[in-house]
Design a protein around this motif. Structure first.
Motif, PDB file in Angstrom:
ATOM      1  N   TYR A 276      21.933  -1.160   7.016  1.00  0.00           N
ATOM      2  CA  TYR A 276      23.072  -2.034   6.900  1.00  0.00           C
ATOM      3  C   TYR A 276      23.142  -2.855   8.242  1.00  0.00           C
ATOM      4  CZ  TYR A 276      27.875  -3.963   6.606  1.00  0.00           C
ATOM      5  OH  TYR A 276      28.755  -5.002   6.963  1.00  0.00           O
ATOM      6  N   ASP A 277      23.099  -4.296   8.050  1.00  0.00           N
ATOM      7  CA  ASP A 277      23.342  -4.913   9.171  1.00  0.00           C
ATOM      8  C   ASP A 277      24.634  -5.530   9.273  1.00  0.00           C
ATOM      9  OD1 ASP A 277      22.935  -6.908  11.394  1.00  0.00           O
ATOM     10  OD2 ASP A 277      22.071  -8.490   9.872  1.00  0.00           O
ATOM     11  N   PRO A 278      25.676  -5.228  10.222  1.00  0.00           N
ATOM     12  CA  PRO A 278      26.920  -5.592  10.318  1.00  0.00           C
ATOM     13  C   PRO A 278      27.190  -7.078  10.663  1.00  0.00           C
ATOM     14  CG  PRO A 278      26.397  -4.408  12.358  1.00  0.00           C
ATOM     15  CD  PRO A 278      25.121  -4.199  11.429  1.00  0.00           C
ATOM     16  N   VAL A 279      26.339  -7.691  11.247  1.00  0.00           N
ATOM     17  CA  VAL A 279      26.282  -9.070  11.623  1.00  0.00           C
ATOM     18  C   VAL A 279      26.114 -10.154  10.335  1.00  0.00           C
ATOM     19  CG1 VAL A 279      25.403 -10.908  13.080  1.00  0.00           C
ATOM     20  CG2 VAL A 279      25.298  -8.789  14.091  1.00  0.00           C
ATOM     21  N   SER A 280      25.212  -9.914   9.598  1.00  0.00           N
ATOM     22  CA  SER A 280      25.087 -10.367   8.386  1.00  0.00           C
ATOM     23  C   SER A 280      26.065  -9.882   7.154  1.00  0.00           C
ATOM     24  CB  SER A 280      23.606 -10.732   7.853  1.00  0.00           C
ATOM     25  OG  SER A 280      23.037  -9.512   7.757  1.00  0.00           O
ATOM     26  N   ASN A 281      26.713  -8.808   7.581  1.00  0.00           N
ATOM     27  CA  ASN A 281      27.367  -7.952   6.613  1.00  0.00           C
ATOM     28  C   ASN A 281      26.529  -7.924   5.075  1.00  0.00           C
ATOM     29  OD1 ASN A 281      29.331  -6.545   5.278  1.00  0.00           O
ATOM     30  ND2 ASN A 281      30.362  -8.562   4.470  1.00  0.00           N
ATOM     31  N   ASP A 282      25.456  -7.481   5.365  1.00  0.00           N
ATOM     32  CA  ASP A 282      24.348  -7.229   4.286  1.00  0.00           C
ATOM     33  C   ASP A 282      23.305  -5.960   4.523  1.00  0.00           C
ATOM     34  OD1 ASP A 282      22.656  -7.926   1.958  1.00  0.00           O
ATOM     35  OD2 ASP A 282      21.580  -9.463   2.859  1.00  0.00           O
ATOM     36  N   TYR A 283      22.815  -5.514   3.475  1.00  0.00           N
ATOM     37  CA  TYR A 283      21.878  -4.539   3.340  1.00  0.00           C
ATOM     38  C   TYR A 283      20.485  -4.884   3.455  1.00  0.00           C
ATOM     39  CZ  TYR A 283      25.680  -1.048   2.768  1.00  0.00           C
ATOM     40  OH  TYR A 283      26.767  -0.215   2.992  1.00  0.00           O
ATOM     41  N   ASN A 284      19.703  -4.425   4.025  1.00  0.00           N
ATOM     42  CA  ASN A 284      18.242  -4.674   4.256  1.00  0.00           C
ATOM     43  C   ASN A 284      16.996  -3.757   3.909  1.00  0.00           C
ATOM     44  OD1 ASN A 284      18.733  -6.719   7.272  1.00  0.00           O
ATOM     45  ND2 ASN A 284      19.161  -7.485   4.944  1.00  0.00           N
ATOM     46  N   ILE A 285      15.965  -4.142   3.217  1.00  0.00           N
ATOM     47  CA  ILE A 285      14.969  -3.243   3.415  1.00  0.00           C
ATOM     48  C   ILE A 285      13.986  -3.814   4.308  1.00  0.00           C
ATOM     49  CG2 ILE A 285      13.174  -2.125   1.701  1.00  0.00           C
ATOM     50  CD1 ILE A 285      14.786  -2.546  -0.544  1.00  0.00           C
ATOM     51  N   VAL A 286      13.420  -3.023   4.972  1.00  0.00           N
ATOM     52  CA  VAL A 286      12.398  -3.450   5.860  1.00  0.00           C
ATOM     53  C   VAL A 286      10.979  -2.732   5.474  1.00  0.00           C
ATOM     54  CG1 VAL A 286      11.446  -3.229   8.271  1.00  0.00           C
ATOM     55  CG2 VAL A 286      14.000  -3.680   7.619  1.00  0.00           C
ATOM     56  N   MET A 287       9.911  -3.714   5.495  1.00  0.00           N
ATOM     57  CA  MET A 287       8.643  -2.996   5.219  1.00  0.00           C
ATOM     58  C   MET A 287       7.430  -3.621   5.969  1.00  0.00           C
ATOM     59  SD  MET A 287       6.336  -3.530   1.686  1.00  0.00           S
ATOM     60  CE  MET A 287       7.704  -2.707   0.621  1.00  0.00           C
ATOM     61  N   PHE A 288       6.683  -2.853   6.799  1.00  0.00           N
ATOM     62  CA  PHE A 288       5.745  -3.259   7.788  1.00  0.00           C
ATOM     63  C   PHE A 288       4.504  -3.729   6.749  1.00  0.00           C
ATOM     64  CE2 PHE A 288       7.419  -0.954  11.727  1.00  0.00           C
ATOM     65  CZ  PHE A 288       8.576  -1.829  11.468  1.00  0.00           C
ATOM     66  N   MET A 289       4.182  -5.011   6.952  1.00  0.00           N
ATOM     67  CA  MET A 289       2.943  -5.214   6.400  1.00  0.00           C
ATOM     68  C   MET A 289       1.622  -5.707   7.230  1.00  0.00           C
ATOM     69  SD  MET A 289       4.375  -5.375   3.280  1.00  0.00           S
ATOM     70  CE  MET A 289       3.266  -6.292   2.225  1.00  0.00           C
ATOM     71  N   ASP A 290       0.552  -5.008   7.205  1.00  0.00           N
ATOM     72  CA  ASP A 290      -0.838  -5.255   7.816  1.00  0.00           C
ATOM     73  C   ASP A 290      -1.458  -6.322   6.970  1.00  0.00           C
ATOM     74  OD1 ASP A 290      -0.198  -3.446   9.766  1.00  0.00           O
ATOM     75  OD2 ASP A 290      -1.118  -1.818   8.264  1.00  0.00           O
ATOM     76  N   LYS A 291      -1.555  -7.434   7.818  1.00  0.00           N
ATOM     77  CA  LYS A 291      -2.574  -8.510   7.267  1.00  0.00           C
ATOM     78  C   LYS A 291      -3.782  -8.610   8.218  1.00  0.00           C
ATOM     79  CE  LYS A 291       1.765 -11.017   5.816  1.00  0.00           C
ATOM     80  NZ  LYS A 291       2.269 -12.088   5.932  1.00  0.00           N
ATOM     81  N   PRO A 292      -4.699  -9.567   7.945  1.00  0.00           N
ATOM     82  CA  PRO A 292      -6.035  -9.562   8.441  1.00  0.00           C
ATOM     83  C   PRO A 292      -5.764  -9.844  10.038  1.00  0.00           C
ATOM     84  CG  PRO A 292      -6.355 -10.542   6.412  1.00  0.00           C
ATOM     85  CD  PRO A 292      -4.811 -10.186   6.554  1.00  0.00           C
TER      86      PRO A 292
ATOM     87  N   ARG B  14       1.023  -1.085   0.002  1.00  0.00           N
ATOM     88  CA  ARG B  14       0.163   0.032   0.083  1.00  0.00           C
ATOM     89  C   ARG B  14       0.926   1.206   0.101  1.00  0.00           C
ATOM     90  NH1 ARG B  14      -2.039  -3.345   3.951  1.00  0.00           N
ATOM     91  NH2 ARG B  14      -4.173  -4.479   3.503  1.00  0.00           N
ATOM     92  N   ASP B  15       0.487   2.318  -0.510  1.00  0.00           N
ATOM     93  CA  ASP B  15       1.234   3.612  -0.366  1.00  0.00           C
ATOM     94  C   ASP B  15       1.569   3.837   0.885  1.00  0.00           C
ATOM     95  OD1 ASP B  15       1.092   3.564  -3.260  1.00  0.00           O
ATOM     96  OD2 ASP B  15      -0.350   4.834  -3.283  1.00  0.00           O
ATOM     97  N   SER B  16       0.693   3.527   1.782  1.00  0.00           N
ATOM     98  CA  SER B  16       0.998   3.941   3.261  1.00  0.00           C
ATOM     99  C   SER B  16       2.236   3.151   4.096  1.00  0.00           C
ATOM    100  CB  SER B  16      -0.405   4.048   4.063  1.00  0.00           C
ATOM    101  OG  SER B  16      -0.834   2.636   4.321  1.00  0.00           O
ATOM    102  N   ASN B  17       2.579   1.816   3.441  1.00  0.00           N
ATOM    103  CA  ASN B  17       3.483   0.980   4.146  1.00  0.00           C
ATOM    104  C   ASN B  17       4.489   1.633   4.535  1.00  0.00           C
ATOM    105  OD1 ASN B  17       1.854  -1.326   3.615  1.00  0.00           O
ATOM    106  ND2 ASN B  17       3.068  -2.088   1.907  1.00  0.00           N
ATOM    107  N   ILE B  18       5.158   1.282   5.849  1.00  0.00           N
ATOM    108  CA  ILE B  18       6.133   1.798   6.619  1.00  0.00           C
ATOM    109  C   ILE B  18       7.464   1.106   6.044  1.00  0.00           C
ATOM    110  CG2 ILE B  18       7.038   2.372   8.968  1.00  0.00           C
ATOM    111  CD1 ILE B  18       4.451   3.690   8.242  1.00  0.00           C
ATOM    112  N   LEU B  19       8.463   1.927   5.817  1.00  0.00           N
ATOM    113  CA  LEU B  19       9.737   1.282   5.057  1.00  0.00           C
ATOM    114  C   LEU B  19      10.991   1.836   5.951  1.00  0.00           C
ATOM    115  CD1 LEU B  19       8.950   2.624   1.394  1.00  0.00           C
ATOM    116  CD2 LEU B  19       8.750   0.205   2.369  1.00  0.00           C
ATOM    117  N   GLY B  20      11.929   1.023   6.019  1.00  0.00           N
ATOM    118  CA  GLY B  20      13.474   1.196   6.163  1.00  0.00           C
ATOM    119  C   GLY B  20      14.390   0.682   5.473  1.00  0.00           C
ATOM    120  N   PHE B  21      15.587   1.379   5.493  1.00  0.00           N
ATOM    121  CA  PHE B  21      16.763   0.859   4.541  1.00  0.00           C
ATOM    122  C   PHE B  21      17.898   1.119   5.295  1.00  0.00           C
ATOM    123  CE2 PHE B  21      19.282   2.026   0.632  1.00  0.00           C
ATOM    124  CZ  PHE B  21      19.900   0.717   0.354  1.00  0.00           C
TER     125      PHE B  21
END
Length: 367
Positions: free
Chosen positions: A140-156, A131-138
């Motif tokens: 770096y995780d130093p433990v996994s040495n990887d970049y992450n995108i985070v999206m909060f998803m509302d389900k029923p 949805r256009d209102s989804n909450i987002l984050g971007f």
């Protein structure tokens, strides 16, 4: 090389080169390549690079240098957007930044991860519910040495965070969000170290900061400053590698506080913008829209004035102003532009980092 130039000195010299120069100097010798490829170098390069601001106007993205080009910005650098921006982005576009790379929401509900310096990009599919209102984050995780995108998803029946891992090129579920009935001040999360932060609330009196750990996927609630109850707008940011919060109060005052190691807030700045509004502008109802720090710890303040007069042309009923508040001598300086920017909107800070970040974002793990 060490006979003439120590590795430590080479590190500092390389950190002050341009991105194009770094691409060439990686080929000079193995020592320099290893230096430029290291995470420590990327962080140092970020620290010594100047902060610019990504702006969206006229259906395009521009870089604004508000420190070195004052008081008049004549030729903002237009970024070469890799897609057909006319059909893929609009005023609702959300932009996140981490280590010189942008994450941009697109109209077709996918995400564009794009490094303007290297001009490399990657399309990230949505995890299934968007949805256009989804909450987002971007970040770096130093433990996994990887970049992450985070999206909060509302389900029923529940609410979870979907995490995109660039090494695997796939989304996965995180732990369930403890209280899915939270609302958020804005969609974009603020990244610092291995954490993402959002201002969240359930009511006017139940407000807090939601902290998400990229390494453990655990959530925590942090308190807001005790003096912010009368604030009409709030923004999170980072200054001097510390989380900060900007509160805009009903009396046209801006309060800025930083969080210390004990997670307590210390107010560092309190200022009024009423003296910036000229007599002829008093008919406009001004609202602060964007507050951020520069590398020199000065403050960029953007606000828009609205005049409810149907007899006046639409464009004349809106005024946008940008000021730089110099913390050293407590003075304001207006930032002027060479032409009128239709749809002018500051999106956030942008700091160029070394090209090595492309290895994490644009190369998937070989199976």
């Amino acid at each position: 090389m060490s006979e003439y130039l120590s590795e430590e000195l080479a590190f500092e010299i390389l950190a002050r080169l341009t991105i194009k120069d770094l691409a060439r100097f990686r080929c000079v010798c193995k020592t320099w390549r290893d230096i430029i490829n290291s995470r420590g170098f990327s962080e140092r390069y970020r620290d010594v690079s100047s902060v610019k601001f990504v702006s969206f106007y006229d259906k395009g993205f521009y870089l604004l240098d508000v420190e070195d080009k004052l008081p008049l910005i004549e030729t903002p650098r237009k970024l070469d957007f890799p897609l057909d921006h006319q059909s893929m982005i609009d005023e609702s576009t959300c932009v996140l930044h981490c280590d010189g790379t942008l994450c941009v929401t697109l109209k077709n509900h996918t995400l564009l991860v794009w490094n303007p310096s290297s001009k490399r990009f990657r399309i990230v599919p949505n995890p299934g519910i968007y949805r256009d209102s989804n909450i987002l984050g971007f970040g770096y995780d130093p433990v996994s040495n990887d970049y992450n995108i985070v999206m909060f998803m509302d389900k029923p029946d529940t609410s979870t965070a979907q995490v995109f891992e660039f090494k695997t090129g796939s989304w996965r579920d995180s732990v369930r969000i403890p209280c899915p009935d939270w609302y958020y001040r804005e969609r974009r999360g603020t990244f610092l170290d291995q954490y993402l932060y959002w201002i969240a609330y359930r009511s006017d009196v139940d407000r807090f900061i939601l902290c998400f750990n990229l390494s453990t996927n655990e959530y925590r609630k942090l308190s807001l400053p005790v003096y912010d109850q009368g604030a009409t707008c709030s923004w999170l940011g980072v200054t001097s590698r510390k989380l900060c919060i900007t509160e805009y109060g009903p009396c046209e005052e801006i309060w800025i506080s930083v969080m210390d190691k004990t997670e307590s807030w210390n107010k560092i700045i309190s200022l009024s913008i009423s003296n910036l509004i000229s007599i002829q502008d008093n008919i406009f109802d001004y609202q602060v829209e964007f507050v951020s720090f520069t590398k020199r710890n000065d403050i960029v303040v953007t606000y828009t004035g609205y005049y409810d007069n149907v007899e006046m042309e639409g464009e004349k009923r809106v005024k946008k102003k940008v000021f730089l508040y110099k913390t050293g001598d407590n003075t304001f300086q207006e930032i002027r532009f060479c032409n009128s920017f239709a749809g002018f909107r500051l999106l956030g800070e942008y700091v160029v980092t070394s090209l090595i970040i492309d290895r994490y974002l644009f190369e998937t793990k070989k199976m």
